[in-house]
Design a protein around this motif. Structure first.
Motif, PDB file in Angstrom:
ATOM      1  N   MET A   1       1.753  -1.998  -5.968  1.00  0.00           N
ATOM      2  CA  MET A   1       1.848  -0.587  -5.602  1.00  0.00           C
ATOM      3  C   MET A   1       1.953  -0.404  -4.089  1.00  0.00           C
ATOM      4  O   MET A   1       2.553   0.560  -3.610  1.00  0.00           O
ATOM      5  CB  MET A   1       0.633   0.171  -6.149  1.00  0.00           C
ATOM      6  N   SER A   2       1.380  -1.346  -3.327  1.00  0.00           N
ATOM      7  CA  SER A   2       1.426  -1.219  -1.867  1.00  0.00           C
ATOM      8  C   SER A   2       2.846  -1.311  -1.330  1.00  0.00           C
ATOM      9  O   SER A   2       3.129  -0.830  -0.231  1.00  0.00           O
ATOM     10  CB  SER A   2       0.545  -2.291  -1.220  1.00  0.00           C
ATOM     11  N   ARG A   3       3.749  -1.922  -2.086  1.00  0.00           N
ATOM     12  CA  ARG A   3       5.159  -1.986  -1.677  1.00  0.00           C
ATOM     13  C   ARG A   3       5.950  -0.790  -2.177  1.00  0.00           C
ATOM     14  O   ARG A   3       7.138  -0.661  -1.875  1.00  0.00           O
ATOM     15  CB  ARG A   3       5.794  -3.282  -2.193  1.00  0.00           C
ATOM     16  N   ILE A   4       5.308   0.053  -2.987  1.00  0.00           N
ATOM     17  CA  ILE A   4       5.998   1.201  -3.576  1.00  0.00           C
ATOM     18  C   ILE A   4       5.574   2.517  -2.940  1.00  0.00           C
ATOM     19  O   ILE A   4       6.402   3.358  -2.592  1.00  0.00           O
ATOM     20  CB  ILE A   4       5.722   1.259  -5.100  1.00  0.00           C
ATOM     21  N   SER A   5       4.259   2.699  -2.774  1.00  0.00           N
ATOM     22  CA  SER A   5       3.731   3.992  -2.336  1.00  0.00           C
ATOM     23  C   SER A   5       2.456   3.799  -1.517  1.00  0.00           C
ATOM     24  O   SER A   5       1.676   2.870  -1.775  1.00  0.00           O
ATOM     25  CB  SER A   5       3.438   4.868  -3.563  1.00  0.00           C
TER      26      SER A   5
ATOM     27  N   ILE B   1       9.327  -3.204 -12.768  1.00  0.00           N
ATOM     28  CA  ILE B   1      10.266  -4.238 -12.343  1.00  0.00           C
ATOM     29  C   ILE B   1      11.694  -3.902 -12.790  1.00  0.00           C
ATOM     30  O   ILE B   1      12.654  -4.452 -12.243  1.00  0.00           O
ATOM     31  CB  ILE B   1       9.873  -5.630 -12.882  1.00  0.00           C
ATOM     32  N   TYR B   2      11.847  -2.990 -13.756  1.00  0.00           N
ATOM     33  CA  TYR B   2      13.173  -2.608 -14.223  1.00  0.00           C
ATOM     34  C   TYR B   2      13.726  -1.404 -13.464  1.00  0.00           C
ATOM     35  O   TYR B   2      14.850  -0.972 -13.716  1.00  0.00           O
ATOM     36  CB  TYR B   2      13.137  -2.291 -15.729  1.00  0.00           C
ATOM     37  N   PHE B   3      12.944  -0.855 -12.551  1.00  0.00           N
ATOM     38  CA  PHE B   3      13.347   0.316 -11.780  1.00  0.00           C
ATOM     39  C   PHE B   3      13.813  -0.103 -10.395  1.00  0.00           C
ATOM     40  O   PHE B   3      13.438  -1.156  -9.883  1.00  0.00           O
ATOM     41  CB  PHE B   3      12.177   1.292 -11.624  1.00  0.00           C
ATOM     42  N   ASP B   4      14.609   0.761  -9.751  1.00  0.00           N
ATOM     43  CA  ASP B   4      14.924   0.539  -8.349  1.00  0.00           C
ATOM     44  C   ASP B   4      13.873   1.229  -7.490  1.00  0.00           C
ATOM     45  O   ASP B   4      12.916   1.837  -8.007  1.00  0.00           O
ATOM     46  CB  ASP B   4      16.338   1.035  -8.018  1.00  0.00           C
ATOM     47  N   ASP B   5      14.003   1.143  -6.165  1.00  0.00           N
ATOM     48  CA  ASP B   5      12.970   1.662  -5.269  1.00  0.00           C
ATOM     49  C   ASP B   5      12.735   3.161  -5.450  1.00  0.00           C
ATOM     50  O   ASP B   5      11.587   3.625  -5.432  1.00  0.00           O
ATOM     51  CB  ASP B   5      13.344   1.377  -3.816  1.00  0.00           C
ATOM     52  N   VAL B   6      13.810   3.917  -5.618  1.00  0.00           N
ATOM     53  CA  VAL B   6      13.672   5.369  -5.779  1.00  0.00           C
ATOM     54  C   VAL B   6      12.903   5.703  -7.049  1.00  0.00           C
ATOM     55  O   VAL B   6      11.969   6.517  -7.037  1.00  0.00           O
ATOM     56  CB  VAL B   6      15.067   6.045  -5.806  1.00  0.00           C
ATOM     57  N   SER B   7      13.273   5.065  -8.152  1.00  0.00           N
ATOM     58  CA  SER B   7      12.604   5.334  -9.431  1.00  0.00           C
ATOM     59  C   SER B   7      11.153   4.868  -9.405  1.00  0.00           C
ATOM     60  O   SER B   7      10.280   5.507 -10.006  1.00  0.00           O
ATOM     61  CB  SER B   7      13.346   4.640 -10.574  1.00  0.00           C
TER      62      SER B   7
ATOM     63  N   TYR C   1      21.002   5.149 -15.649  1.00  0.00           N
ATOM     64  CA  TYR C   1      20.026   5.226 -14.551  1.00  0.00           C
ATOM     65  C   TYR C   1      19.588   6.669 -14.313  1.00  0.00           C
ATOM     66  O   TYR C   1      18.391   6.944 -14.138  1.00  0.00           O
ATOM     67  CB  TYR C   1      20.644   4.649 -13.278  1.00  0.00           C
ATOM     68  N   LYS C   2      20.536   7.567 -14.322  1.00  0.00           N
ATOM     69  CA  LYS C   2      20.219   8.982 -14.098  1.00  0.00           C
ATOM     70  C   LYS C   2      19.260   9.505 -15.154  1.00  0.00           C
ATOM     71  O   LYS C   2      18.347  10.292 -14.874  1.00  0.00           O
ATOM     72  CB  LYS C   2      21.506   9.814 -14.096  1.00  0.00           C
ATOM     73  N   LYS C   3      19.434   9.045 -16.396  1.00  0.00           N
ATOM     74  CA  LYS C   3      18.627   9.544 -17.516  1.00  0.00           C
ATOM     75  C   LYS C   3      17.281   8.833 -17.655  1.00  0.00           C
ATOM     76  O   LYS C   3      16.296   9.435 -18.099  1.00  0.00           O
ATOM     77  CB  LYS C   3      19.402   9.373 -18.826  1.00  0.00           C
ATOM     78  N   THR C   4      17.219   7.548 -17.288  1.00  0.00           N
ATOM     79  CA  THR C   4      16.016   6.757 -17.576  1.00  0.00           C
ATOM     80  C   THR C   4      15.353   6.128 -16.361  1.00  0.00           C
ATOM     81  O   THR C   4      14.204   5.683 -16.448  1.00  0.00           O
ATOM     82  CB  THR C   4      16.344   5.613 -18.561  1.00  0.00           C
ATOM     83  N   GLY C   5      16.060   6.051 -15.237  1.00  0.00           N
ATOM     84  CA  GLY C   5      15.519   5.360 -14.065  1.00  0.00           C
ATOM     85  C   GLY C   5      15.708   3.859 -14.118  1.00  0.00           C
ATOM     86  O   GLY C   5      15.347   3.150 -13.178  1.00  0.00           O
ATOM     87  N   ILE C   6      16.274   3.348 -15.204  1.00  0.00           N
ATOM     88  CA  ILE C   6      16.492   1.906 -15.371  1.00  0.00           C
ATOM     89  C   ILE C   6      17.892   1.552 -14.885  1.00  0.00           C
ATOM     90  O   ILE C   6      18.871   2.182 -15.289  1.00  0.00           O
ATOM     91  CB  ILE C   6      16.327   1.489 -16.840  1.00  0.00           C
ATOM     92  N   LYS C   7      17.967   0.564 -14.023  1.00  0.00           N
ATOM     93  CA  LYS C   7      19.253   0.172 -13.447  1.00  0.00           C
ATOM     94  C   LYS C   7      19.634  -1.223 -13.917  1.00  0.00           C
ATOM     95  O   LYS C   7      18.835  -2.152 -13.832  1.00  0.00           O
ATOM     96  CB  LYS C   7      19.185   0.220 -11.922  1.00  0.00           C
ATOM     97  N   PHE C   8      20.876  -1.346 -14.416  1.00  0.00           N
ATOM     98  CA  PHE C   8      21.407  -2.643 -14.833  1.00  0.00           C
ATOM     99  C   PHE C   8      22.329  -3.186 -13.749  1.00  0.00           C
ATOM    100  O   PHE C   8      23.241  -2.486 -13.313  1.00  0.00           O
ATOM    101  CB  PHE C   8      22.190  -2.521 -16.137  1.00  0.00           C
TER     102      PHE C   8
ATOM    103  N   ALA D   1       5.423   6.257  -9.282  1.00  0.00           N
ATOM    104  CA  ALA D   1       4.124   6.213  -8.599  1.00  0.00           C
ATOM    105  C   ALA D   1       3.573   7.617  -8.387  1.00  0.00           C
ATOM    106  O   ALA D   1       2.368   7.858  -8.551  1.00  0.00           O
ATOM    107  CB  ALA D   1       4.266   5.489  -7.266  1.00  0.00           C
ATOM    108  N   GLU D   2       4.433   8.560  -8.043  1.00  0.00           N
ATOM    109  CA  GLU D   2       4.004   9.950  -7.850  1.00  0.00           C
ATOM    110  C   GLU D   2       3.594  10.582  -9.175  1.00  0.00           C
ATOM    111  O   GLU D   2       2.629  11.354  -9.238  1.00  0.00           O
ATOM    112  CB  GLU D   2       5.128  10.748  -7.190  1.00  0.00           C
ATOM    113  N   THR D   3       4.329  10.246 -10.241  1.00  0.00           N
ATOM    114  CA  THR D   3       3.974  10.749 -11.573  1.00  0.00           C
ATOM    115  C   THR D   3       2.598  10.249 -11.984  1.00  0.00           C
ATOM    116  O   THR D   3       1.764  11.020 -12.493  1.00  0.00           O
ATOM    117  CB  THR D   3       5.023  10.304 -12.614  1.00  0.00           C
ATOM    118  N   PHE D   4       2.331   8.977 -11.771  1.00  0.00           N
ATOM    119  CA  PHE D   4       1.024   8.421 -12.118  1.00  0.00           C
ATOM    120  C   PHE D   4      -0.081   9.019 -11.243  1.00  0.00           C
ATOM    121  O   PHE D   4      -1.192   9.254 -11.722  1.00  0.00           O
ATOM    122  CB  PHE D   4       1.046   6.899 -11.966  1.00  0.00           C
ATOM    123  N   TYR D   5       0.222   9.258  -9.990  1.00  0.00           N
ATOM    124  CA  TYR D   5      -0.764   9.859  -9.078  1.00  0.00           C
ATOM    125  C   TYR D   5      -1.181  11.232  -9.601  1.00  0.00           C
ATOM    126  O   TYR D   5      -2.370  11.568  -9.640  1.00  0.00           O
ATOM    127  CB  TYR D   5      -0.155   9.977  -7.683  1.00  0.00           C
ATOM    128  N   ASP D   6      -0.208  12.022 -10.033  1.00  0.00           N
ATOM    129  CA  ASP D   6      -0.503  13.352 -10.572  1.00  0.00           C
ATOM    130  C   ASP D   6      -1.257  13.263 -11.897  1.00  0.00           C
ATOM    131  O   ASP D   6      -2.043  14.154 -12.233  1.00  0.00           O
ATOM    132  CB  ASP D   6       0.792  14.150 -10.780  1.00  0.00           C
TER     133      ASP D   6
END
Length: 290
Positions: free
Chosen positions: A265-269, A233-239, A28-35, A244-249
């Motif tokens: 996106m409305s539920r994310i950012s 859908i494979y990410f948690d809320d933080v990721s 998760y720390k490396k990829t943002g994907i949580k199992f 979303a911020e990365t895509f915005y930039d």
């Protein structure tokens, strides 16, 4: 059995509950994907496969390898087996209709330069998504003869990127491609696969990128359109918020992002404006910074 022979017996690698927690925290720390626990069998099976392939004798040894500079290549191999990349051509086609009928006309209507219209497609999977977009633009968008288009498609999995560059697909992957497009853009191979034409293969730039690493995404800027379908859908809320911020930039003001049908996106950012077109709901970076 003698003591010497017992020493030669290789003990099977077992992933304990503690090991599973340590692994999923590192991944998760490396990829943002949580199992979560529901993925335990999937994770354990592939983890044991990579531990054995790497020559390590235990999870602890393998875990230490992954955390070391020498383990970067192995971590990439692990990512390749842990990520799910099954896709097919013309998935959720209604969004492609929205692209050519609503999003692109709006973008070109305010365009004041002759620079290419830039797309970022992530994840790439084995290329089904970017090639579908390319075919759809060629067949359905009137502006394709007036505007240059730049397609960049990215994924964290290096193996699927290699597959995308080869452009070779099973019958299942192309089952929703109209027959006339199959004849026009694909060649049937002797073993029953479909090889996409060289012109399309050369029209897309495939890149490896970790969406959760700012150092890797910093150069991805000035896009008019982003397709990121069924990844968040494979990410948690933080990721998800970080993505979303990365895509915005990465988007130009007024640029659009397409998400999967189950993603919102409305539920994310709150950074984005919701745009409800007749074909689909998509999200827009405001023309003026928030």
């Amino acid at each position: 059995m003698s003591e010497g022979l017992l020493d030669m017996v290789v003990k099977p690698v077992v992933i304990t509950d503690y090991d599973f927690v340590k692994f999923k925290e590192l991944f998760y720390k490396k990829t943002g994907i949580k199992f979560d626990v529901s993925k335990r069998y999937f994770v354990d099976k592939r983890l044991v496969e990579r531990i054995e392939a790497s020559g390590c004798s235990s999870f602890r040894e393998y875990y230490n390898l992954l955390r070391s500079p020498e383990g970067m290549k192995e971590f990439q191999e692990l990512i390749n087996v842990m990520t799910v990349n099954e896709s097919y051509f013309f998935r959720e086609e209604y969004q492609f209709k929205c692209l050519v009928k609503s999003a692109l006309p709006e973008i070109v209507s305010r365009k004041k330069d002759t620079k290419p219209i830039r797309f970022w497609i992530i994840p790439s999977a084995a290329g089904e998504e970017p090639y579908s977009i390319a075919i759809y633009l060629l067949e359905k968008w009137d502006g394709i003869d007036k505007w240059d288009v730049e397609l960049i498609s990215s994924d964290i999995d290096t193996k699927v990127l290699d597959q995308a560059k080869r452009g070779l697909y099973s019958k299942r992957a192309v089952q929703y491609v109209p027959e006339k497009y199959l004849r026009k853009y694909f060649t049937r191979t002797a073993d029953g696969y479909y090889q996409i034409c060289d012109d399309l293969r050369q029209s897309i730039r495939f890149t490896r990128v970790n969406l959760c690493d700012p150092n890797e995404t910093r150069s991805y800027r000035d896009f008019d359109i982003i397709f990121c379908r069924n990844l968040l859908i494979y990410f948690d809320d933080v990721s998800r918020r970080l993505a979303a911020e990365t895509f915005y930039d990465a988007l130009k003001p007024g640029g659009f992002i397409f998400l999967g049908h189950s993603e919102s996106m409305s539920r994310i950012s709150s950074l984005y404006r919701i745009r409800k077109f007749s074909e689909a709901i998509i999200y827009q970076k405001p023309l003026e910074e928030l």
